[in-house]
Design a protein around this motif. Structure first.
Motif, PDB file in Angstrom:
ATOM      1  N   ALA A 258       0.857  -1.187   0.000  1.00 37.82           N
ATOM      2  CA  ALA A 258       0.000   0.000   0.000  1.00 37.82           C
ATOM      3  C   ALA A 258       0.895   1.240   0.000  1.00 37.82           C
ATOM      4  N   GLY A 259       1.346   1.590  -1.184  1.00 34.68           N
ATOM      5  CA  GLY A 259       2.216   2.771  -1.301  1.00 34.68           C
ATOM      6  C   GLY A 259       1.596   3.736  -2.293  1.00 34.68           C
ATOM      7  N   GLY A 260       2.111   4.937  -2.353  1.00 36.11           N
ATOM      8  CA  GLY A 260       1.629   5.900  -3.346  1.00 36.11           C
ATOM      9  C   GLY A 260       0.352   6.578  -2.901  1.00 36.11           C
TER      10      GLY A 260
ATOM     11  N   VAL B  54       0.149  -6.561   5.067  1.00 40.03           N
ATOM     12  CA  VAL B  54       0.161  -5.267   4.358  1.00 40.03           C
ATOM     13  C   VAL B  54       1.532  -4.635   4.565  1.00 40.03           C
ATOM     14  N   VAL B  55       2.078  -4.023   3.501  1.00 39.24           N
ATOM     15  CA  VAL B  55       3.340  -3.268   3.623  1.00 39.24           C
ATOM     16  C   VAL B  55       3.031  -1.804   3.325  1.00 39.24           C
ATOM     17  N   ALA B  56       3.348  -0.909   4.270  1.00 42.33           N
ATOM     18  CA  ALA B  56       2.985   0.507   4.079  1.00 42.33           C
ATOM     19  C   ALA B  56       3.909   1.407   4.884  1.00 42.33           C
TER      20      ALA B  56
ATOM     21  N   THR C  47       5.794  -2.199   8.475  1.00 40.61           N
ATOM     22  CA  THR C  47       5.924  -0.754   8.274  1.00 40.61           C
ATOM     23  C   THR C  47       7.320  -0.413   7.773  1.00 40.61           C
ATOM     24  N   GLU C  48       7.351   0.179   6.589  1.00 41.74           N
ATOM     25  CA  GLU C  48       8.638   0.588   5.999  1.00 41.74           C
ATOM     26  C   GLU C  48       8.861   2.057   6.333  1.00 41.74           C
ATOM     27  N   PRO C  49      10.099   2.459   6.604  1.00 39.96           N
ATOM     28  CA  PRO C  49      10.333   3.846   7.019  1.00 39.96           C
ATOM     29  C   PRO C  49      10.017   4.876   5.944  1.00 39.96           C
TER      30      PRO C  49
ATOM     31  N   PRO D 280       9.140   5.357   1.273  1.00 38.18           N
ATOM     32  CA  PRO D 280       8.883   4.652   0.014  1.00 38.18           C
ATOM     33  C   PRO D 280      10.177   4.299  -0.724  1.00 38.18           C
ATOM     34  N   LYS D 281      10.325   3.003  -1.048  1.00 33.59           N
ATOM     35  CA  LYS D 281      11.508   2.554  -1.782  1.00 33.59           C
ATOM     36  C   LYS D 281      11.093   1.762  -3.019  1.00 33.59           C
ATOM     37  N   ASP D 282       9.853   1.975  -3.459  1.00 27.99           N
ATOM     38  CA  ASP D 282       9.285   1.317  -4.643  1.00 27.99           C
ATOM     39  C   ASP D 282       8.913  -0.148  -4.356  1.00 27.99           C
ATOM     40  N   SER D 283       8.314  -0.774  -5.374  1.00 28.87           N
ATOM     41  CA  SER D 283       7.628  -2.045  -5.112  1.00 28.87           C
ATOM     42  C   SER D 283       8.561  -3.220  -4.799  1.00 28.87           C
TER      43      SER D 283
ATOM     44  N   PHE E  31      -0.733  -8.126  -4.275  1.00 29.42           N
ATOM     45  CA  PHE E  31      -1.855  -7.504  -4.983  1.00 29.42           C
ATOM     46  C   PHE E  31      -1.977  -6.063  -4.507  1.00 29.42           C
ATOM     47  N   ALA E  32      -1.974  -5.127  -5.445  1.00 27.48           N
ATOM     48  CA  ALA E  32      -2.044  -3.714  -5.075  1.00 27.48           C
ATOM     49  C   ALA E  32      -3.275  -3.437  -4.219  1.00 27.48           C
ATOM     50  N   ALA E  33      -3.119  -2.447  -3.334  1.00 25.37           N
ATOM     51  CA  ALA E  33      -4.201  -2.109  -2.401  1.00 25.37           C
ATOM     52  C   ALA E  33      -5.282  -1.269  -3.062  1.00 25.37           C
TER      53      ALA E  33
ATOM     54  N   PHE F 290       0.044   1.274 -18.509  1.00 27.44           N
ATOM     55  CA  PHE F 290       0.261  -0.062 -17.956  1.00 27.44           C
ATOM     56  C   PHE F 290       1.447  -0.741 -18.633  1.00 27.44           C
ATOM     57  N   GLY F 291       1.970  -1.782 -17.945  1.00 23.98           N
ATOM     58  CA  GLY F 291       2.963  -2.635 -18.564  1.00 23.98           C
ATOM     59  C   GLY F 291       2.259  -3.732 -19.365  1.00 23.98           C
ATOM     60  N   TYR F 292       2.967  -4.297 -20.341  1.00 24.67           N
ATOM     61  CA  TYR F 292       2.403  -5.362 -21.179  1.00 24.67           C
ATOM     62  C   TYR F 292       3.219  -6.639 -21.017  1.00 24.67           C
TER      63      TYR F 292
ATOM     64  N   LYS G 253       6.959  -5.567 -21.275  1.00 26.81           N
ATOM     65  CA  LYS G 253       7.291  -4.237 -21.817  1.00 26.81           C
ATOM     66  C   LYS G 253       6.575  -3.223 -20.942  1.00 26.81           C
ATOM     67  N   GLU G 254       7.349  -2.400 -20.244  1.00 28.67           N
ATOM     68  CA  GLU G 254       6.763  -1.458 -19.298  1.00 28.67           C
ATOM     69  C   GLU G 254       6.279  -0.203 -20.027  1.00 28.67           C
ATOM     70  N   LYS G 255       5.029   0.134 -19.877  1.00 31.50           N
ATOM     71  CA  LYS G 255       4.399   1.366 -20.376  1.00 31.50           C
ATOM     72  C   LYS G 255       4.875   1.802 -21.770  1.00 31.50           C
ATOM     73  N   PRO G 256       4.434   1.111 -22.813  1.00 27.64           N
ATOM     74  CA  PRO G 256       4.844   1.493 -24.177  1.00 27.64           C
ATOM     75  C   PRO G 256       4.103   2.754 -24.642  1.00 27.64           C
TER      76      PRO G 256
ATOM     77  N   TRP H 250      -2.263  -7.086 -20.269  1.00 27.41           N
ATOM     78  CA  TRP H 250      -1.808  -6.028 -19.363  1.00 27.41           C
ATOM     79  C   TRP H 250      -1.198  -6.663 -18.121  1.00 27.41           C
ATOM     80  N   ASN H 251      -0.154  -6.032 -17.631  1.00 30.00           N
ATOM     81  CA  ASN H 251       0.447  -6.412 -16.368  1.00 30.00           C
ATOM     82  C   ASN H 251      -0.316  -5.665 -15.265  1.00 30.00           C
ATOM     83  N   ALA H 252      -0.997  -6.409 -14.408  1.00 29.92           N
ATOM     84  CA  ALA H 252      -1.794  -5.767 -13.350  1.00 29.92           C
ATOM     85  C   ALA H 252      -0.993  -5.646 -12.055  1.00 29.92           C
TER      86      ALA H 252
ATOM     87  N   ILE I 219       9.451  -3.899  -8.937  1.00 27.35           N
ATOM     88  CA  ILE I 219       9.622  -5.352  -9.015  1.00 27.35           C
ATOM     89  C   ILE I 219       9.719  -5.819 -10.472  1.00 27.35           C
ATOM     90  N   ASP I 220       9.041  -5.103 -11.362  1.00 24.79           N
ATOM     91  CA  ASP I 220       9.038  -5.493 -12.783  1.00 24.79           C
ATOM     92  C   ASP I 220      10.462  -5.460 -13.341  1.00 24.79           C
ATOM     93  N   ASN I 221      11.171  -4.343 -13.090  1.00 23.16           N
ATOM     94  CA  ASN I 221      12.541  -4.222 -13.615  1.00 23.16           C
ATOM     95  C   ASN I 221      13.513  -5.059 -12.799  1.00 23.16           C
TER      96      ASN I 221
HETATM   97  N1  LIG Z   1       4.439  -0.213   0.330  1.00 31.19           N
HETATM   98  C1  LIG Z   1       4.850   0.281  -0.807  1.00 31.19           C
HETATM   99  N2  LIG Z   1       4.224  -0.047  -1.920  1.00 31.19           N
HETATM  100  C2  LIG Z   1       4.672   0.488  -3.076  1.00 31.19           C
HETATM  101  C3  LIG Z   1       5.776   1.334  -3.141  1.00 31.19           C
HETATM  102  N3  LIG Z   1       5.978   1.688  -4.427  1.00 31.19           N
HETATM  103  C4  LIG Z   1       5.025   1.079  -5.137  1.00 31.19           C
HETATM  104  N4  LIG Z   1       4.231   0.361  -4.326  1.00 31.19           N
HETATM  105  C5  LIG Z   1       3.077  -0.451  -4.687  1.00 31.19           C
HETATM  106  O1  LIG Z   1       3.444  -1.302  -5.746  1.00 31.19           O
HETATM  107  C6  LIG Z   1       2.399  -1.376  -6.700  1.00 31.19           C
HETATM  108  C7  LIG Z   1       2.884  -0.915  -8.066  1.00 31.19           C
HETATM  109  O2  LIG Z   1       3.528   0.301  -7.942  1.00 31.19           O
HETATM  110  P1  LIG Z   1       3.215   1.588  -8.851  1.00 31.19           P
HETATM  111  O3  LIG Z   1       4.266   2.600  -8.585  1.00 31.19           O
HETATM  112  O4  LIG Z   1       1.796   1.985  -8.693  1.00 31.19           O
HETATM  113  O5  LIG Z   1       3.453   0.979 -10.278  1.00 31.19           O
HETATM  114  P2  LIG Z   1       2.897   1.486 -11.649  1.00 31.19           P
HETATM  115  O6  LIG Z   1       3.730   2.603 -12.125  1.00 31.19           O
HETATM  116  O7  LIG Z   1       1.422   1.721 -11.624  1.00 31.19           O
HETATM  117  O8  LIG Z   1       3.166   0.213 -12.568  1.00 31.19           O
HETATM  118  C8  LIG Z   1       2.981  -1.096 -12.094  1.00 31.19           C
HETATM  119  O9  LIG Z   1       1.604  -1.394 -11.924  1.00 31.19           O
HETATM  120  C9  LIG Z   1       0.820  -1.321 -13.160  1.00 31.19           C
HETATM  121  C10 LIG Z   1      -0.601  -1.731 -12.807  1.00 31.19           C
HETATM  122  O10 LIG Z   1      -1.152  -0.777 -11.977  1.00 31.19           O
HETATM  123  C11 LIG Z   1       1.399  -2.285 -14.207  1.00 31.19           C
HETATM  124  O11 LIG Z   1       0.661  -2.181 -15.418  1.00 31.19           O
HETATM  125  C12 LIG Z   1       2.860  -1.956 -14.445  1.00 31.19           C
HETATM  126  O12 LIG Z   1       3.395  -2.881 -15.355  1.00 31.19           O
HETATM  127  C13 LIG Z   1       3.619  -2.034 -13.123  1.00 31.19           C
HETATM  128  O13 LIG Z   1       3.613  -3.342 -12.629  1.00 31.19           O
HETATM  129  C14 LIG Z   1       1.267  -0.523  -6.138  1.00 31.19           C
HETATM  130  O14 LIG Z   1       0.426  -1.377  -5.422  1.00 31.19           O
HETATM  131  C15 LIG Z   1       1.953   0.417  -5.195  1.00 31.19           C
HETATM  132  O15 LIG Z   1       1.100   0.798  -4.131  1.00 31.19           O
HETATM  133  C16 LIG Z   1       6.443   1.651  -1.923  1.00 31.19           C
HETATM  134  O16 LIG Z   1       7.427   2.388  -1.883  1.00 31.19           O
HETATM  135  N5  LIG Z   1       5.935   1.098  -0.806  1.00 31.19           N
END
Ligand SMILES: Nc1nc2c(ncn2[C@@H]2O[C@H](COP(=O)(O)OP(=O)(O)O[C@H]3O[C@H](CO)[C@@H](O)[C@H](O)[C@@H]3O)[C@@H](O)[C@H]2O)c(=O)[nH]1
Length: 483
Positions: free
Chosen positions: A126-128, A174-176, A198-200, A202-205, A228-230, A270-272, A294-297, A313-315, A369-371
């Motif tokens: 649960a980030g962003g 949950v990670v947030a 609890t992460e201190p 945001p460091k991406d997915s 699974f995204a929140a 979206f990614g493909y 392929k990320e966001k063409p 689509w990559n969800a 995580i994708d890259n």
């Molecule tokens: N806890 C936490 N979660 C994070 C962080 N950064 C990202 N996330 C979580 O990781 C997931 C993906 O991160 P986004 O930053 O939203 O990715 P995106 O640019 O939308 O792209 C990704 O998701 C798309 C679908 O929504 C995909 O289509 C795309 O290929 C890629 O996987 C989301 O659930 C987001 O909340 C972070 O620092 N901390």
């Protein structure tokens, strides 16, 4: 006596000229009328301007600090917070809102016990903030805590409810970030405190999901995790749960498994996933290898992908043995692996965890995580995909939110009380009347109007992705308290 034959064309010309003159005269009259109306409008605009100035002045003198940026005002709260949010504000009482998207809301799932998969853990990163949904989403109340389709549940609560039948409460995690812990625990009373990682900051997915994997593999070396995204919406719960159950079967065979959504349009946000050969697993009949990601063409490339029928689509859903994810991290991003191992080694000791997080977390690589692992693992034939048959949307902006609402010809879609919106010849847009006042629009197609009590946002659907930069501009202008 009839006119001589030679006079007939001349009479025709005269009649035509007469008609043209008549039409010109009529036009002149209309123009004069229009000028008069314009002049009336200008003078009524002027008086309206004066009236508004007076009201603004009165407002300033009534409220200390007035409406100026950030002066002595509490940080704003979104009116789209769900009913079951113990620490958070609810929809203003003066507006009676019924959900126009109720059919998308979660129906109670009938198979609660039958569907539980032993050893399967759900990870919800649960980030962003979901900035593109401002002014509904705010830093303190990000998209995942909001009830964006007014079904009575936030996106996070819907995600929890949807996955609960597979894992049961003790294997839901949950990670947030720390700023959202209170809100998350308030909305998810059955989330065990020890399962909120609890992460201190945001460091991406990869770091977020990797942290959960590193902790869970220590708690249960055979753990299979699904992330699974929140903040996504899903319709077709049964098809979703079947796809996840199939993904778990494939994960047990040693693959990193993703779920591929059938694309409905050449989306660029979206990614493909390019489908590879069938895996021919008895327990997972739909599974296939992923040949590449392929990320966001760009739009052109996305359209070409769609035409082949070979892409999904990559969800952002990944199912895998936690141990495999750790191996893939070790192989592809060793310093991130090391850091997460150091943190997870001491995770269950609160004091040692605090020290490790302070020392190690800031040094971790920020990478999706994708890259980090999915792309390199796909190149080695280690990634599989379950092509999905359920509906999915990441509700990334107001345009995609509009897509979820029922449409009526020549009317904007309304998220909220439709009685608060009166429109004429206004097709294709979305209006979100939150403040309780009447919103009227005439002849503006594809418009987006979000009327919160403390901020009004107007744009077009085509530009709704750019709300993010508008928010940045508000920040620069000193309106941090409203973001
Ligand atoms: N806890 C936490 N979660 C994070 C962080 N950064 C990202 N996330 C979580 O990781 C997931 C993906 O991160 P986004 O930053 O939203 O990715 P995106 O640019 O939308 O792209 C990704 O998701 C798309 C679908 O929504 C995909 O289509 C795309 O290929 C890629 O996987 C989301 O659930 C987001 O909340 C972070 O620092 N901390």
């Amino acid at each position: 006596m009839a006119a001589p034959v030679s006079d007939v064309p001349r009479m025709g010309v005269e009649m035509m000229l007469e008609r043209i003159m008549g039409a010109m005269e009529k036009q002149n009259q209309e123009l004069t009328e229009l000028r008069r109306e314009c002049s009336d409008l200008r003078s009524s605009n002027k008086s309206m301007e004066i009236m508004l100035q007076n009201i603004a002045q009165q407002g300033r003198s009534n409220s200390p600090g007035g409406l100026s940026p950030s002066v002595g005002r509490e940080r704003a709260r979104s009116p789209f917070l769900p009913r079951h949010s113990s620490t958070l504000q609810t929809v203003p009482s003066q507006i009676s809102i019924t959900s126009p998207t109720r059919e998308l809301s979660l129906q109670s799932f009938p198979y609660t016990d039958d569907r539980e998969i032993p050893g399967f853990y759900v990870v919800i990163p649960a980030g962003g903030a979901g900035t593109r949904l401002w002014p509904l989403s705010r830093e303190n109340h990000p998209k995942f805590l909001l009830d964006v389709n007014l079904c009575g549940n936030s996106l996070l609560q819907s995600t929890w409810d949807r996955l609960l039948p597979l894992a049961g409460p003790s294997r839901m995690t949950v990670v947030a970030g720390p700023a959202h812990s209170e809100g998350i625990l308030g909305q998810l009373p059955n989330l065990a405190a020890s399962n909120l990682f609890t992460e201190p900051g945001p460091k991406d997915s990869m770091a977020a999901i990797g942290l959960a994997a590193a902790i869970l593999v220590k708690r249960d070396p055979d753990a299979v995790i699904g992330s699974f995204a929140a903040d996504h919406m899903i319709s077709g719960e049964d098809a979703f749960l079947s796809a996840v159950a199939e993904a778990v079967e494939v994960a047990k065979e040693g693959y990193l498994v993703t779920i591929g959504i059938a694309p409905s349009h050449p989306a660029t946000g979206f990614g493909y996933i390019r489908l590879g050969d069938r895996l021919n697993l008895k327990s997972a009949p739909h599974s296939r290898l992923v040949s590449s990601f392929k990320e966001k063409p760009d739009a052109h490339t996305a359209a070409k992908y769609l035409a082949t029928g070979q892409y999904r689509w990559n969800a952002g859903m990944f199912v895998t043995k936690a141990s495999l994810l750790m191996e893939l991290m070790k192989e592809n991003c060793p310093s991130l692996y090391e850091g997460l191992m150091n943190i997870s080694d001491v995770w269950e000791d609160e004091a040692a965890r605090k020290v490790a997080l302070e020392e190690v977390w800031p040094m971790l690589e920020k990478i999706p995580i994708d890259n980090a692992v999915a792309e390199p693992a796909a190149a080695e034939g280690k990634v599989a995909v379950i092509p999905a048959t359920f509906g999915w949307d990441d509700v990334g902006d107001f345009s995609s939110l509009a897509e979820m609402l029922p449409a009526e010809s020549n009317k904007p879609r309304v998220l909220g009380d439709p009685r608060l919106v009166v429109s004429e010849q206004t097709a294709g847009g979305i209006v979100v009347p939150v403040s309780g006042r009447l919103i009227t629009c005439l002849g503006v197609d594809d418009i987006v109007i979000v009327d919160a009590p403390d901020a009004l946002m107007v744009t077009t659907r085509a530009r709704s992705q750019e709300v993010k930069s508008l928010v940045k501009k508000c920040r620069e202008a000193g309106w941090k308290n409203l973001l």
